[in-house]
Design a protein around this motif. Structure first.
Motif, PDB file in Angstrom:
ATOM      1  N   GLY A   1      55.418  29.884  41.185  1.00 25.53           N
ATOM      2  CA  GLY A   1      54.199  29.109  41.395  1.00 25.53           C
ATOM      3  C   GLY A   1      53.271  29.666  42.453  1.00 25.53           C
ATOM      4  N   LEU A   2      53.149  31.007  42.508  1.00 26.75           N
ATOM      5  CA  LEU A   2      52.257  31.634  43.476  1.00 26.75           C
ATOM      6  C   LEU A   2      50.972  32.101  42.783  1.00 26.75           C
ATOM      7  CD1 LEU A   2      54.904  33.901  45.275  1.00 26.75           C
ATOM      8  CD2 LEU A   2      54.177  31.591  45.924  1.00 26.75           C
ATOM      9  N   ASN A   3      49.870  32.106  43.530  1.00 28.40           N
ATOM     10  CA  ASN A   3      48.606  32.663  43.037  1.00 28.40           C
ATOM     11  C   ASN A   3      48.550  34.125  43.475  1.00 28.40           C
ATOM     12  OD1 ASN A   3      47.409  30.173  41.950  1.00 28.40           O
ATOM     13  ND2 ASN A   3      47.456  29.514  44.073  1.00 28.40           N
ATOM     14  N   TYR A   4      48.641  35.014  42.511  1.00 31.64           N
ATOM     15  CA  TYR A   4      48.819  36.441  42.809  1.00 31.64           C
ATOM     16  C   TYR A   4      47.542  37.233  42.538  1.00 31.64           C
ATOM     17  CZ  TYR A   4      50.577  41.225  42.081  1.00 31.64           C
ATOM     18  OH  TYR A   4      50.764  42.579  42.127  1.00 31.64           O
ATOM     19  N   VAL A   5      47.139  38.028  43.527  1.00 35.47           N
ATOM     20  CA  VAL A   5      45.969  38.905  43.377  1.00 35.47           C
ATOM     21  C   VAL A   5      46.373  40.296  43.859  1.00 35.47           C
ATOM     22  CG1 VAL A   5      43.558  39.299  44.014  1.00 35.47           C
ATOM     23  CG2 VAL A   5      44.438  36.963  43.901  1.00 35.47           C
ATOM     24  N   SER A   6      46.062  41.319  43.052  1.00 34.07           N
ATOM     25  CA  SER A   6      46.360  42.692  43.474  1.00 34.07           C
ATOM     26  C   SER A   6      45.068  43.495  43.577  1.00 34.07           C
ATOM     27  CB  SER A   6      47.307  43.368  42.482  1.00 34.07           C
ATOM     28  OG  SER A   6      46.676  43.558  41.244  1.00 34.07           O
ATOM     29  N   ALA A   7      45.094  44.524  44.426  1.00 33.72           N
ATOM     30  CA  ALA A   7      43.908  45.369  44.611  1.00 33.72           C
ATOM     31  C   ALA A   7      43.597  46.168  43.342  1.00 33.72           C
ATOM     32  CB  ALA A   7      44.128  46.316  45.784  1.00 33.72           C
ATOM     33  N   TYR A   8      44.640  46.717  42.724  1.00 36.49           N
ATOM     34  CA  TYR A   8      44.473  47.482  41.483  1.00 36.49           C
ATOM     35  C   TYR A   8      44.496  46.487  40.330  1.00 36.49           C
ATOM     36  CZ  TYR A   8      46.027  51.482  44.363  1.00 36.49           C
ATOM     37  OH  TYR A   8      46.165  52.432  45.344  1.00 36.49           O
ATOM     38  N   SER A   9      43.531  46.577  39.443  1.00 30.96           N
ATOM     39  CA  SER A   9      43.460  45.575  38.375  1.00 30.96           C
ATOM     40  C   SER A   9      44.493  45.825  37.279  1.00 30.96           C
ATOM     41  CB  SER A   9      42.060  45.556  37.754  1.00 30.96           C
ATOM     42  OG  SER A   9      41.734  46.845  37.266  1.00 30.96           O
ATOM     43  N   GLY A  10      44.979  47.066  37.145  1.00 29.52           N
ATOM     44  CA  GLY A  10      45.905  47.389  36.062  1.00 29.52           C
ATOM     45  C   GLY A  10      47.352  47.463  36.513  1.00 29.52           C
ATOM     46  N   PHE A  11      48.220  47.857  35.565  1.00 34.02           N
ATOM     47  CA  PHE A  11      49.656  47.917  35.816  1.00 34.02           C
ATOM     48  C   PHE A  11      50.101  49.266  36.371  1.00 34.02           C
ATOM     49  CE2 PHE A  11      49.378  44.853  32.164  1.00 34.02           C
ATOM     50  CZ  PHE A  11      49.571  43.732  32.952  1.00 34.02           C
ATOM     51  N   SER A  12      49.181  50.198  36.529  1.00 32.62           N
ATOM     52  CA  SER A  12      49.509  51.512  37.081  1.00 32.62           C
ATOM     53  C   SER A  12      48.753  51.721  38.385  1.00 32.62           C
ATOM     54  CB  SER A  12      49.128  52.608  36.082  1.00 32.62           C
ATOM     55  OG  SER A  12      49.171  53.868  36.702  1.00 32.62           O
ATOM     56  N   PRO A  13      49.373  52.392  39.372  1.00 28.88           N
ATOM     57  CA  PRO A  13      48.685  52.649  40.637  1.00 28.88           C
ATOM     58  C   PRO A  13      47.814  53.895  40.604  1.00 28.88           C
ATOM     59  CG  PRO A  13      50.948  53.371  40.778  1.00 28.88           C
ATOM     60  CD  PRO A  13      50.777  52.786  39.406  1.00 28.88           C
ATOM     61  N   ASN A  14      47.556  54.428  39.416  1.00 33.36           N
ATOM     62  CA  ASN A  14      46.812  55.690  39.321  1.00 33.36           C
ATOM     63  C   ASN A  14      45.294  55.503  39.362  1.00 33.36           C
ATOM     64  OD1 ASN A  14      49.271  57.026  39.100  1.00 33.36           O
ATOM     65  ND2 ASN A  14      49.302  56.832  36.877  1.00 33.36           N
ATOM     66  N   THR A  15      44.810  54.282  39.191  1.00 33.24           N
ATOM     67  CA  THR A  15      43.369  54.032  39.229  1.00 33.24           C
ATOM     68  C   THR A  15      43.030  53.235  40.487  1.00 33.24           C
ATOM     69  OG1 THR A  15      43.398  53.896  36.819  1.00 33.24           O
ATOM     70  CG2 THR A  15      41.417  53.124  37.927  1.00 33.24           C
ATOM     71  N   GLU A  16      42.300  53.858  41.395  1.00 35.83           N
ATOM     72  CA  GLU A  16      41.989  53.200  42.680  1.00 35.83           C
ATOM     73  C   GLU A  16      41.000  52.050  42.493  1.00 35.83           C
ATOM     74  OE1 GLU A  16      41.918  54.764  46.287  1.00 35.83           O
ATOM     75  OE2 GLU A  16      43.825  55.728  45.873  1.00 35.83           O
ATOM     76  N   PRO A  17      41.122  50.987  43.294  1.00 33.57           N
ATOM     77  CA  PRO A  17      40.195  49.858  43.172  1.00 33.57           C
ATOM     78  C   PRO A  17      38.789  50.227  43.651  1.00 33.57           C
ATOM     79  CG  PRO A  17      41.673  49.551  45.042  1.00 33.57           C
ATOM     80  CD  PRO A  17      42.152  50.769  44.317  1.00 33.57           C
ATOM     81  N   SER A  18      37.806  49.553  43.096  1.00 29.02           N
ATOM     82  CA  SER A  18      36.417  49.801  43.466  1.00 29.02           C
ATOM     83  C   SER A  18      36.106  49.147  44.814  1.00 29.02           C
ATOM     84  CB  SER A  18      35.490  49.211  42.405  1.00 29.02           C
ATOM     85  OG  SER A  18      35.619  47.791  42.386  1.00 29.02           O
ATOM     86  N   ALA A  19      34.971  49.554  45.403  1.00 34.75           N
ATOM     87  CA  ALA A  19      34.532  48.949  46.671  1.00 34.75           C
ATOM     88  C   ALA A  19      34.270  47.458  46.486  1.00 34.75           C
ATOM     89  CB  ALA A  19      33.271  49.663  47.161  1.00 34.75           C
ATOM     90  N   GLN A  20      33.760  47.109  45.306  1.00 29.94           N
ATOM     91  CA  GLN A  20      33.486  45.695  45.000  1.00 29.94           C
ATOM     92  C   GLN A  20      34.792  44.885  44.988  1.00 29.94           C
ATOM     93  OE1 GLN A  20      31.594  45.201  41.200  1.00 29.94           O
ATOM     94  NE2 GLN A  20      31.469  42.986  41.353  1.00 29.94           N
ATOM     95  N   ARG A  21      35.845  45.484  44.406  1.00 32.24           N
ATOM     96  CA  ARG A  21      37.149  44.812  44.348  1.00 32.24           C
ATOM     97  C   ARG A  21      37.716  44.615  45.764  1.00 32.24           C
ATOM     98  NH1 ARG A  21      40.150  41.253  41.631  1.00 32.24           N
ATOM     99  NH2 ARG A  21      42.372  41.724  41.663  1.00 32.24           N
ATOM    100  N   LEU A  22      37.587  45.621  46.606  1.00 29.25           N
ATOM    101  CA  LEU A  22      38.089  45.520  47.976  1.00 29.25           C
ATOM    102  C   LEU A  22      37.342  44.434  48.756  1.00 29.25           C
ATOM    103  CD1 LEU A  22      38.626  49.263  48.974  1.00 29.25           C
ATOM    104  CD2 LEU A  22      40.324  47.607  48.206  1.00 29.25           C
ATOM    105  N   ALA A  23      36.031  44.378  48.563  1.00 26.29           N
ATOM    106  CA  ALA A  23      35.218  43.358  49.245  1.00 26.29           C
ATOM    107  C   ALA A  23      35.648  41.958  48.817  1.00 26.29           C
ATOM    108  CB  ALA A  23      33.737  43.587  48.950  1.00 26.29           C
TER     109      ALA A  23
END
Length: 291
Positions: free
Chosen positions: A195-217
């Protein structure tokens, strides 16, 4: 007269190869003294970009049992298995019978091939089902030791059930249920189960695509809004993104284990799946400010 040979006859062990650390550890516990279980992926390797080498395929071809997580975690597995000459090998898809989470974007759309969450072992109910699937394969390969394999599997499933209870109790009363992670989307099953609300920096299931500046903000805003004191990072993935968010928010870093694979040091220390999950629970309780 010949001297009597008092040596015990050598027990022939099943040669078992598992792709990821969780199923390697499950198989070791099920096989016990009757199996020689090896991990296909060398310790320290991040698994999402892993492709087996020719020598890995030779190893698989000589095995009695090959275990993989499923086609979404190891997309290369089914292709390789078609090329194997060993017709007696028992192939185990440990995800059989498990309902996968499908992740959509913010508009409710999904690309089915890339949106099925493969991290099924992080729901410990799923992990018990994976143990059942692996047990079935062991019995198919070596019916003579069926009772021993069943006993081992039941003992290990009891340990997983106890771990599940520890997570339910440990995360029952927390100051915040927002779980913010500066890594790839790995903990969806765990978040859903408890029952946790989970948010990750990377939107996908692989760590190979870095998050955008908008996502970090966006994550920085969420941490401030929900008064999170910690941001989580994961093993075998650079904590650079989590560190950048921590600098902007004053949050502290805490490590979690998704346990796809382990470091060389953890391997040499004899790390176990359950031990890694207990460390993850301890850090979640700190990060979510649980009673």
């Amino acid at each position: 007269c010949k001297k009597k040979d008092e040596r015990q006859p050598e027990i022939k062990k099943l040669a078992v190869i598992a792709t990821l650390f969780p199923i390697y550890d499950f198989a070791k516990n099920i096989g016990g003294e009757h199996a020689e279980v090896s991990l296909l992926m060398p310790p320290g390797i991040e698994p999402h970009g892993f492709e087996p080498r020719p020598e890995d395929i030779i190893r698989i071809n000589k095995a009695d049992i090959f275990i993989y997580t499923g086609k979404y975690m190891e997309p290369w597995a089914e292709k390789i298995l078609k090329c194997i000459d060993n017709k007696s090998i028992v192939l185990i898809d440990s995800s059989k019978g498990i309902n996968l989470i499908e992740k959509t974007d913010n508009h409710g759309h999904s690309d089915h091939a890339h949106s099925m969450d493969p991290h099924i072992w992080l729901d410990f109910k799923n992990a018990q089902k994976m143990v059942d699937n692996i047990l079935e394969g062991f019995i198919a390969a070596d019916a003579s030791n069926e009772l021993g394999y069943k006993k081992n599997a039941n003992n290990y499933k009891s340990m997983l059930a106890e771990l599940d209870n520890k997570f339910h109790e440990g995360l029952a009363s927390c100051k915040t249920r927002y779980f913010i992670h500066g890594g790839h989307y790995a903990f969806g099953y765990m978040a859903r189960r408890y029952g946790l609300n989970y948010v990750s920096a990377y939107s996908g299931f692989s760590p190979n695509t870095e998050p955008s500046a908008q996502r970090l903000a966006e994550l920085i805003r969420k941490i401030k809004r929900y008064d999170n004191k910690h941001i989580f990072y994961e093993e075998l993935v650079s904590p650079r993104v989590a560190e950048a968010i921590a600098r902007e928010t004053g949050a502290n870093l805490l490590q979690l284990y998704a346990a796809h694979n382990i470091t060389k040091e953890e391997w040499e220390r004899g790390a176990t799946f359950i031990g890694l999950m207990e460390q993850t629970l301890a850090n979640l309780k700190i990060g979510l400010q649980c009673q």
